[in-house]
Structure formats: structure tokens, C-alpha cells
Design a protein around this motif. Structure first.
Motif, short mmCIF file in Angstrom:
data_model
loop_
_atom_site.label_atom_id
_atom_site.label_comp_id
_atom_site.label_asym_id
_atom_site.label_seq_id
_atom_site.Cartn_x
_atom_site.Cartn_y
_atom_site.Cartn_z
N PHE A 1 0.81 -1.21 0.00
CA PHE A 1 0.00 0.00 0.00
C PHE A 1 0.85 1.27 0.00
CE2 PHE A 1 -3.73 -2.34 2.22
CZ PHE A 1 -4.10 -2.88 1.00
N CYS A 2 2.10 1.16 0.44
CA CYS A 2 2.99 2.33 0.41
C CYS A 2 3.26 2.80 -1.02
CB CYS A 2 4.32 2.01 1.11
SG CYS A 2 4.27 2.16 2.91
N LYS A 3 2.91 1.97 -2.00
CA LYS A 3 3.19 2.30 -3.40
C LYS A 3 2.02 2.99 -4.10
CE LYS A 3 6.09 -1.84 -3.66
NZ LYS A 3 6.28 -3.16 -4.29
N ILE A 4 0.88 3.15 -3.40
CA ILE A 4 -0.27 3.75 -4.06
C ILE A 4 -0.57 5.13 -3.48
CG2 ILE A 4 -1.27 1.49 -4.52
CD1 ILE A 4 -3.23 1.97 -2.28
N ARG A 5 -1.28 5.92 -4.28
CA ARG A 5 -1.68 7.26 -3.86
C ARG A 5 -3.20 7.31 -3.69
NH1 ARG A 5 1.07 10.39 -8.76
NH2 ARG A 5 -0.01 8.66 -9.79
N LEU A 6 -3.66 8.13 -2.76
CA LEU A 6 -5.09 8.19 -2.46
C LEU A 6 -5.92 8.56 -3.69
CD1 LEU A 6 -5.32 9.80 1.09
CD2 LEU A 6 -6.15 7.55 0.40
N SER B 1 -3.20 -3.24 -11.61
CA SER B 1 -3.27 -2.01 -10.83
C SER B 1 -3.45 -2.30 -9.35
CB SER B 1 -4.43 -1.14 -11.33
OG SER B 1 -4.70 -0.08 -10.44
N ILE B 2 -2.49 -1.87 -8.52
CA ILE B 2 -2.60 -2.04 -7.07
C ILE B 2 -3.79 -1.24 -6.54
CG2 ILE B 2 -1.48 -1.63 -4.85
CD1 ILE B 2 1.18 -2.00 -6.16
N ALA B 3 -3.96 -0.03 -7.04
CA ALA B 3 -5.03 0.85 -6.55
C ALA B 3 -6.41 0.24 -6.81
CB ALA B 3 -4.93 2.22 -7.21
N SER B 4 -6.62 -0.25 -8.03
CA SER B 4 -7.91 -0.85 -8.37
C SER B 4 -8.18 -2.09 -7.54
CB SER B 4 -7.93 -1.21 -9.87
OG SER B 4 -9.18 -1.78 -10.22
N MET B 5 -7.15 -2.91 -7.34
CA MET B 5 -7.30 -4.12 -6.54
C MET B 5 -7.57 -3.78 -5.08
SD MET B 5 -7.52 -7.33 -6.49
CE MET B 5 -7.06 -7.57 -8.21
N VAL C 1 -9.19 -1.15 -3.88
CA VAL C 1 -10.59 -0.73 -3.76
C VAL C 1 -11.50 -1.95 -3.78
CG1 VAL C 1 -12.47 0.54 -4.86
CG2 VAL C 1 -10.19 1.53 -4.79
N TYR C 2 -11.24 -2.85 -4.72
CA TYR C 2 -12.09 -4.05 -4.82
C TYR C 2 -11.99 -4.90 -3.56
CZ TYR C 2 -14.19 -8.38 -6.34
OH TYR C 2 -15.00 -9.49 -6.41
N THR C 3 -10.77 -5.04 -3.03
CA THR C 3 -10.57 -5.87 -1.83
C THR C 3 -11.33 -5.29 -0.64
OG1 THR C 3 -8.38 -6.49 -2.64
CG2 THR C 3 -8.84 -6.92 -0.33
N LEU C 4 -11.31 -3.97 -0.49
CA LEU C 4 -12.07 -3.33 0.58
C LEU C 4 -13.56 -3.62 0.44
CD1 LEU C 4 -10.19 0.09 0.58
CD2 LEU C 4 -10.27 -1.49 2.50
N ILE C 5 -14.09 -3.49 -0.78
CA ILE C 5 -15.51 -3.75 -1.03
C ILE C 5 -15.83 -5.22 -0.77
CG2 ILE C 5 -17.30 -3.82 -2.81
CD1 ILE C 5 -15.82 -1.48 -4.18
#
Length: 319
Positions: free
Chosen positions: A59-64, A128-132, A134-138
């Protein structure tokens, strides 16, 4: 050097083989059994720590501002709910004990939330780490709702209170999913130099996940060897997850491809947090069914290993 190269190319199979060998060593060698019994619980206790570290460095590799809801996130949830519902109906409709066991095993695999470390493998496959994320949270939030609703339909005597089950599952997943995300975002905001150094070690999260996998593999063998069921039932609980693996990854890739996210889609629907699944099944259903999500660990990581090999050799996926 050749050995190191081989381990790097086949990290996941090597991790599974190492976990299996260590378990067999301490379970089958008489004078080592006391050591295994003493150390075994400690390995289980550090699993959440390893998952936390895996996610934190990822997660340190993604931006909000990269985190946004996509259409396929919603569609994939609808597909997963439909699959789980169909399996519940199938379980209720059969009287054959072996078939029922196999269907419950398939349900246990489908109902598992997306693995917390799915983003790690997704990154290595070019997704995409960011897309994954979001999906994982959902997905974990939806799972917390589905379990109290669907488990009583399978096990009529399951003593499930919706509110307590909801909070218990959320608490279990939040510690290994939400907290690493919060810590990572805090690191990016207030310790940017530390975050930059973490980002420079691209495979760190992947190796954390490999250690985690070794421990889960030992747990898998333990559950298989202590199950005490017929050969036919054991075969069903081991082979059915192989079919489920292909169906979930294939469906996820097909859906994701329509939105330009084939890699993300496959990992989102296919890579499961079987640790949560094993825990849920052992508490709320027949504990023997836990063999199915244990077997799913092997099948999903075998498929992931093949995908990673394709990326390493050809620079693209073959499926």
C-alpha cells in the motif's frame, strides 16, 4: 547462482514445498514432534503480522487519488453473490453426503473474500494495485454481510446472530486490511523518505506473502492428515477446489477483459483469503469442509506461479 535464480522464478511453489517439508519433518520424525507441537501455535500467531507487513509495503506504493470505484467492481460482486447463492441452493437440494460435502467445499471457496495480498501478485502481473485495493475493501465488506445471511441456510442449527457475526468478521479482516492501509497512507504523508525506500524494494511484499504461504501450506497438510474421512470424500474436497479455481479466475479475467482490466479481474475473483474461509467453516459449518479452502491454497498459487512464469519468460500472460 542458478539455485537463487530458480527460487526467484518459482517463489510460490518453493514456498509451498518448504512449508510442506517443514510440517512433515516436525510431524513425522518422533524426536522432533514435541518441538513441532510447541512451535506450531507460534507460527499461526504470526500469520496476521505477515499479512499486515505484506499489505503495508504494498500500500505504500499507491496514492489516495488513484483509488476510485470501477464498473467491474460492482459487476464482479454480483457474480460472486450469484455463485454463492446457487451453491447454497445446490447444497440444500442434495441428500447424498459426499456430494453435499463437495458442494459445501465449493461454497466455502467462493464465499472467501479476496486475499489481502492479491494486490501483491497483481502488481507483479502488471495490474493495478489501486484498483485491486478498492475491490478488496468492497469484497471484505460484502463478505461480512453474506456470511451471516448464507451460512444459516446451509447449516440450520448454526447459532448465528447477525450483529455479532458481522462485527467479528469485520474485526478479523480490518486488522489485516484496513490498518495496513491507514499506516501506509500515514507513512506516505508524514514519512515520505521511508515510503520512497520501501517503494524501491519492489518485491518485498511478495516475499512476505511467500513466507505466509509456507505457513498456510503446513496448516493445509495438518487438516488433510487429521480429517478422518473416506478417500472419496477427501478426493472431492481436494479436486473440486481445482475446478472452482479455474472457474473463478476464468470468469474474473473474462469480465475484467471487457473493461480493460483482465489481470485485475482474474485476481479479484480468483485469489482468495482462504485463512478467513478456513476459520469461518471450522466455526460455523462442518470442520471437515475446511479441507476445501486448504486445497484451494495449492490450486490458486499453482495457477499464480504459472502466470508469473509466463510474465518472466514472455513478458505477457498466456491466459
Amino acid at each position: 547462482m542458478e539455485i537463487i535464480k530458480f527460487i526467484k522464478e518459482w517463489t510460490l511453489p518453493c514456498a509451498m514445498a518448504a512449508g510442506a517439508c517443514v510440517y512433515l519433518l516436525f510431524a513425522e520424525v518422533p524426536f522432533l514432534e514435541p518441538v513441532g507441537e510447541a512451535v506450531g501455535p507460534w507460527f499461526l500467531e504470526i500469520l496476521p503480522v505477515l499479512i499486515f507487513m505484506t499489505l503495508y509495503v504494498t500500500f505504500c506504493k499507491i496514492r489516495l487519488h488513484d483509488l476510485r470505484l470501477r464498473s467491474w467492481h460492482v459487476l464482479m460482486q454480483a457474480i460472486r453473490i450469484a455463485m454463492a447463492g446457487a451453491l447454497v441452493v445446490a447444497v440444500k437440494s442434495t441428500a447424498d453426503p459426499t456430494l453435499r460435502l463437495a458442494l459445501e467445499g465449493a461454497f466455502a471457496c467462493v464465499i472467501c473474500p479476496t486475499a489481502s495480498a492479491a494486490a501483491v501478485v497483481t502488481e507483479k502481473l502488471g495490474g493495478s494495485i489501486a484498483s485491486m485495493t478498492v475491490y478488496t475493501l468492497i469484497d471484505n465488506a460484502v463478505t461480512a454481510l453474506l456470511v451471516p445471511l448464507m451460512f444459516p441456510m446451509i447449516e440450520l442449527h448454526a447459532d448465528l446472530d447477525f450483529a455479532s457475526s458481522f462485527m467479528t468478521i469485520l474485526e478479523r479482516t480490518a486488522l489485516v486490511l484496513v490498518m495496513p492501509f491507514i499506516c501506509a497512507m500515514a507513512t506516505r504523508r508524514w514519512l515520505p523518505k521511508a515510503a520512497k525506500r520501501i517503494k524501491e524494494h519492489r518485491n518485498l511484499g511478495f516475499y512476505f506473502w511467500a513466507v505466509n504461504l509456507s505457513i498456510v501450506m503446513g496448516l493445509t497438510l495438518h487438516n488433510i492428515f487429521t480429517a478422518g474421512i473416506s478417500a472419496l470424500s477427501m478426493a472431492a474436497l481436494i479436486l473440486v477446489p481445482a475446478v472452482v479455481t479455474i472457474v473463478l479466475f476464468g470468469t474474473g479475467k473474462a469480465v475484467g477483459r471487457r473493461f480493460g482490466d483482465s489481470v485485475d479481474g482474474g485476481q479479484a475473483l480468483g485469489q482468495k483469503n482462504t485463512g478467513v474461509g478456513i476459520w469461518l467453516v471450522m466455526i460455523y459449518l462442518n470442520p471437515v469442509v475446511a479441507i476445501a479452502p486448504c486445497a484451494y491454497v495449492v490450486w490458486q498459487n499453482t495457477l499464480n506461479s504459472w502466470q508469473l512464469w509466463c510474465m518472466e519468460k514472455y513478458g505477457r500472460l498466456k491466459w
